[in-house]
Design an enzyme around this catalytic site. Structure first.
Site, PDB file in Angstrom:
ATOM      1  N   LYS A  35      62.117  33.427  22.373  1.00 50.47           N
ATOM      2  CA  LYS A  35      61.638  32.220  22.569  1.00 50.47           C
ATOM      3  C   LYS A  35      60.367  32.337  23.536  1.00 50.47           C
ATOM      4  O   LYS A  35      59.543  33.419  23.739  1.00 50.47           O
ATOM      5  CB  LYS A  35      62.907  31.860  23.739  1.00 50.47           C
ATOM      6  CG  LYS A  35      62.869  32.504  24.775  1.00 50.47           C
ATOM      7  CD  LYS A  35      64.236  32.235  25.678  1.00 50.47           C
ATOM      8  CE  LYS A  35      64.183  33.103  26.927  1.00 50.47           C
ATOM      9  NZ  LYS A  35      65.738  32.610  27.506  1.00 50.47           N
ATOM     10  N   TYR A 258      36.221  30.750  47.091  1.00 54.50           N
ATOM     11  CA  TYR A 258      36.963  29.571  47.681  1.00 54.50           C
ATOM     12  C   TYR A 258      37.670  29.905  48.869  1.00 54.50           C
ATOM     13  O   TYR A 258      38.541  30.807  48.983  1.00 54.50           O
ATOM     14  CB  TYR A 258      37.586  29.000  46.569  1.00 54.50           C
ATOM     15  CG  TYR A 258      36.868  28.426  45.506  1.00 54.50           C
ATOM     16  CD1 TYR A 258      35.844  27.355  45.665  1.00 54.50           C
ATOM     17  CD2 TYR A 258      37.181  28.660  44.370  1.00 54.50           C
ATOM     18  CE1 TYR A 258      35.229  26.745  44.601  1.00 54.50           C
ATOM     19  CE2 TYR A 258      36.123  28.250  42.895  1.00 54.50           C
ATOM     20  CZ  TYR A 258      35.466  27.316  43.479  1.00 54.50           C
ATOM     21  OH  TYR A 258      34.758  26.625  42.148  1.00 54.50           O
TER      22      TYR A 258
END
Ligand SMILES: *Cc1c(COP(=O)(O)O)cnc(C)c1O
Length: 369
Positions: A35, A258
């Site tokens: 899946k 950041y």
């Protein structure tokens, strides 16, 4: 030159891991669970190895169709079954076995016109409370299905919520297993109970005609960090690697990235890697998350940004601009970095990292070790 990031899919590792499932569950047939595009590895990319399984389990009709187009004639099991009545036509046409977990799916079968009756996997909700008939309703559902001319064979399945760990001081599957055994005791039909964790940890306790090998097929360890790939003898099927595209020299007090979440305490050299969260690398991995630089262990520095992250090059004088960085998987010179370790640092699981590999990352399929 293209951006240097790439994912490698190691076909022999998948073949090895499926062989491990077979070895651990010698009396069972093995479903390879593919899946979510084979847990991010790609259905077509992995097919050559996956076809060594006895059956292939998934839940998306387009993926089932792709497998038939690739030439797979063996069993395909839909783990969530049908979502609407006309899905049954596709099941008939593509010969898909399907899970039946609720009354609506039986209603649809009862109205379905088919030449060939269907093989269904009737699902018991043994305690996970996700899909399946509860213990009180299960036998009535079986009787109803058994009376339908649209159905020829009924197998029985359930799914464990805690096969990877202890639960209430027990082995993790004890309670659900006893519910299943009580409810299914005298019903005929094949059984499918174990996922990867149950196959690895509990195979001697569970009688399962079919095991469902998901994460272990790809070399992920469901009970990491209690056990690791070496313990279970699994091999990583996915490598994410890139290169250092810039080097910075930091002085004490300099910050990185950041939010300036990392501050250098001493002079240090860092490498900036062409890999960020838009490639599928988890943004939540803190400074110190393990990476391999030229096959040697180091750690990330500062926040992960969209397209880049930084790694510490202290103590790695041979490394620098252009050095290969392994974010997870198989590094150069036999070095390994397990995806589970990176996932743990990012407070998630290897499953999520595999599935999150971004479409922009070019994939190379390796057919030999
Ligand atoms: C995904 C899934 C599996 C495979 O689980 P793993 O932990 O990856 O082995 C097995 N059974 C069902 C019903 C699933 O949805």
């Amino acid at each position: 030159m293209p951006r240097p990031i790439e994912a490698l899919i190691h076909v022999p590792a998948i073949a090895h891991n499926l062989a491990r499932a077979r070895h651990l569950a010698p009396d069972s047939k093995v479903w390879a669970v593919v899946k979510a595009n084979a847990y991010g590895h790609g259905i077509a990319n992995t097919f050559e190895a996956v076809r060594s399984a006895d059956g292939i389990a998934l839940l998306d009709f387009a993926e089932a169709k792709l497998l038939r187009e690739l030439g797979w004639r063996g069993p395909i099991l839909l783990l969530e079954g049908c979502f609407e009545p006309r899905d049954l036509e596709l099941c008939s046409r593509l010969k898909l076995w399907h899970t039946v977990h609720c009354e609506q799916q039986i209603d649809w079968l009862a109205m379905h016109k088919t030449h060939e009756p269907h093989r269904v996997f009737l699902k018991l909700n043994s305690g996970m409370n996700r899909l399946g008939f509860g213990p009180q309703a299960f036998r009535a559902a079986w009787t109803r299905l058994n009376a339908l001319p649209q159905v020829d064979e009924i197998s029985l399945m359930t799914h464990f919520s805690d096969a990877d760990a202890q639960r209430l001081g027990q082995c993790g599957i004890a309670e659900q297993l006893s519910v299943f055994e009580k409810v299914a005791a005298d019903l005929p039909g094949e059984r499918s109970l174990s996922n990867s964790a149950a196959t690895l940890r509990h195979n001697s306790r569970v009688r399962s005609d079919w095991v469902r090998a998901g994460i272990m097929t790809y070399g992920g360890v469901p009970d990491f960090p209690e056990h690791d790939q070496a313990f279970w003898d699994l091999r990583p099927a996915m490598t994410l690697r890139s290169k250092i595209i810039a080097v910075q020299h930091l002085q004490p007090g300099d910050t990185v990235g950041y939010g300036s979440s990392f501050t250098a305490e001493r002079p240090m050299r860092i490498g900036v890697v062409a890999c960020g969260y838009a490639d599928g690398y988890p943004r939540h991995c803190p400074s110190g998350t393990p990476v391999l630089v030229d096959g040697k262990r180091s750690g990330t520095v500062g926040r992960v940004s969209m397209d880049m992250l930084a790694v510490d090059l202290s103590g790695l004088p041979q490394t620098g601009f252009g050095s290969e960085v392994t974010l997870w998987g198989q590094g150069p010179k036999g070095a390994l970095l397990s995806i589970d370790e990176v996932a743990l640092a990012g407070k998630t699981i290897g499953y999520e990292l595999m599935c999150a590999l971004a479409p922009r990352v070019p994939v190379t399929v390796q057919h030999a070790d």
